[in-house]
Design a protein around this motif. Sequence first.
Motif, PDB file in Angstrom:
ATOM      1  N   LEU A 257       0.920  -1.012   0.151  1.00 61.80           N
ATOM      2  CA  LEU A 257       0.161  -0.018   0.053  1.00 61.80           C
ATOM      3  C   LEU A 257       0.733   1.220   0.213  1.00 61.80           C
ATOM      4  O   LEU A 257       1.792   1.110   1.065  1.00 61.80           O
ATOM      5  CB  LEU A 257      -0.850  -0.190   1.259  1.00 61.80           C
ATOM      6  CG  LEU A 257      -1.840   1.824   1.767  1.00 61.80           C
ATOM      7  CD1 LEU A 257      -3.015   1.516   0.543  1.00 61.80           C
ATOM      8  CD2 LEU A 257      -2.288   1.179   2.909  1.00 61.80           C
ATOM      9  N   ALA A 258       0.459   2.060  -1.013  1.00 63.59           N
ATOM     10  CA  ALA A 258       1.292   3.459  -0.982  1.00 63.59           C
ATOM     11  C   ALA A 258       0.601   4.532  -0.596  1.00 63.59           C
ATOM     12  O   ALA A 258      -1.096   4.911  -1.719  1.00 63.59           O
ATOM     13  CB  ALA A 258       2.159   3.695  -2.286  1.00 63.59           C
ATOM     14  N   ILE A 259       1.361   5.807  -0.114  1.00 58.71           N
ATOM     15  CA  ILE A 259       0.537   6.526   0.120  1.00 58.71           C
ATOM     16  C   ILE A 259       0.965   7.826  -0.232  1.00 58.71           C
ATOM     17  O   ILE A 259       2.381   7.858   0.366  1.00 58.71           O
ATOM     18  CB  ILE A 259      -0.040   7.254   1.251  1.00 58.71           C
ATOM     19  CG1 ILE A 259      -0.901   6.192   2.496  1.00 58.71           C
ATOM     20  CG2 ILE A 259      -0.744   8.456   1.589  1.00 58.71           C
ATOM     21  CD1 ILE A 259      -1.281   6.451   3.980  1.00 58.71           C
ATOM     22  N   ALA A 260       1.026   8.753  -1.579  1.00 62.45           N
ATOM     23  CA  ALA A 260       1.081  10.180  -1.830  1.00 62.45           C
ATOM     24  C   ALA A 260       0.689  10.922  -1.964  1.00 62.45           C
ATOM     25  O   ALA A 260      -0.513  11.478  -0.924  1.00 62.45           O
ATOM     26  CB  ALA A 260       0.947   9.810  -3.476  1.00 62.45           C
ATOM     27  N   PRO A 261       1.327  12.634  -1.973  1.00 61.42           N
ATOM     28  CA  PRO A 261       0.824  13.476  -0.860  1.00 61.42           C
ATOM     29  C   PRO A 261      -0.777  14.047  -2.240  1.00 61.42           C
ATOM     30  O   PRO A 261      -0.758  13.437  -3.415  1.00 61.42           O
ATOM     31  CB  PRO A 261       1.464  14.054  -1.658  1.00 61.42           C
ATOM     32  CG  PRO A 261       3.062  14.101  -1.707  1.00 61.42           C
ATOM     33  CD  PRO A 261       2.298  12.137  -2.647  1.00 61.42           C
ATOM     34  N   SER A 262      -1.433  14.288  -1.345  1.00 62.86           N
ATOM     35  CA  SER A 262      -3.017  14.244  -1.671  1.00 62.86           C
ATOM     36  C   SER A 262      -2.661  15.364  -2.695  1.00 62.86           C
ATOM     37  O   SER A 262      -4.218  15.440  -4.181  1.00 62.86           O
ATOM     38  CB  SER A 262      -4.378  14.497  -0.908  1.00 62.86           C
ATOM     39  OG  SER A 262      -3.715  15.786  -0.062  1.00 62.86           O
ATOM     40  N   ARG A 263      -2.266  16.773  -3.580  1.00 59.62           N
ATOM     41  CA  ARG A 263      -2.156  17.881  -4.116  1.00 59.62           C
ATOM     42  C   ARG A 263      -0.653  18.267  -3.975  1.00 59.62           C
ATOM     43  O   ARG A 263       0.360  17.377  -2.794  1.00 59.62           O
ATOM     44  CB  ARG A 263      -3.190  17.969  -3.583  1.00 59.62           C
ATOM     45  CG  ARG A 263      -2.471  19.270  -2.367  1.00 59.62           C
ATOM     46  CD  ARG A 263      -3.413  20.722  -1.768  1.00 59.62           C
ATOM     47  NE  ARG A 263      -3.402  20.970  -0.626  1.00 59.62           N
ATOM     48  CZ  ARG A 263      -4.215  20.865   0.821  1.00 59.62           C
ATOM     49  NH1 ARG A 263      -4.457  19.482   0.584  1.00 59.62           N
ATOM     50  NH2 ARG A 263      -3.072  21.539   1.187  1.00 59.62           N
ATOM     51  N   SER A 264      -0.245  19.381  -4.392  1.00 59.22           N
ATOM     52  CA  SER A 264       0.982  19.553  -4.907  1.00 59.22           C
ATOM     53  C   SER A 264       1.632  20.791  -4.228  1.00 59.22           C
ATOM     54  O   SER A 264       0.439  21.363  -4.136  1.00 59.22           O
ATOM     55  CB  SER A 264       1.652  19.646  -6.603  1.00 59.22           C
ATOM     56  OG  SER A 264       2.892  20.206  -6.648  1.00 59.22           O
TER      57      SER A 264
END
Length: 329
Positions: free
Chosen positions: A281-288
Amino acid sequence: MNQVEPLPFVHGDRDVMRVLLDRRADGSRPGQRHDEHHVALVIGGGGMRGAYVAGMLRALERAGFQQGFDEVYGASSGSYSAAAFLTGNAADCAACFHEDLATDVFINMRRLGSRKPVVSLDHLVDAIGKRKPLDWAGLGDMPAPLRVVATDTADLRPHTLVGMRTAADWKRALRASASIPLLCGPPVEWDGRRWVDGSVGEPLAMARALRGGATHVLVMLCRGADDLHHDADAGLSLWARALDRIVPGLGTVAQGSRRYGADLRLITDAAHPDREPGHLLAIAPSRSAEIGALCIERDPLREAVRIGDESVVAAVESVAAERRDLDPA
């Protein structure tokens, strides 16, 4: 039953978060588990983009998930964040980005071509360590071990460094994991070999974690979907490969958007030929926050930390809501 909308910045198998939620509820600790899982946390590099990940780790620590991991892998700037997380200093590490690292004492492009590195690891390791102390000596005694990934300059292959016992050892290992000639200083000698940034050989050590026996792996990403190369099979460009021959690792690190795209596909494709059995499972930034690897602007870095924090909070709440819908009792 309410349908929980999937989050576009959460990728892969949500069972990883369910295991962590169960362990938190159970009060589970490393070495004293009541399940048969082995859960790894993987933290990659990205320079100052690591502010996103620092915010994510702050949220994980605040929410009580620190004891849910059985081991932590860190490469490049991610190795410093991993050390802070394991020693209970994730909040201080997150604050470092905009309070202590947003300065040309740390990153200064005018030093390019001089005898001083563009990125001062001395400032990171020593000055920051004095202002926000880290329990360096205690790293070797953590119930969940820190696996520091670095790249051997002889063949640009990644390895997990071993043999760290003292505070000085750990500082040298973390320097080895983050060093890039021309940018962060020369290769670091350790155990008879010369090492550079772990992200050169392995941006994210998730496959390594699975090979090492992890059944569940949580990956922290410092790039969102808008910061990935459109072609995950593009590989390194010709100029990057040429630069690697002159300055080991520099060209590879410069192509991070290409390599993160390939890593993301490994996470989302359970049938990937390089995939070991297990849950990713990976979590990325929801926005920049519009920051780059060498950003030293205080406000965008503070915003990146906030975005990373909010992204983890949203991911945890989403999986918890799914569970409540499935089992209202």
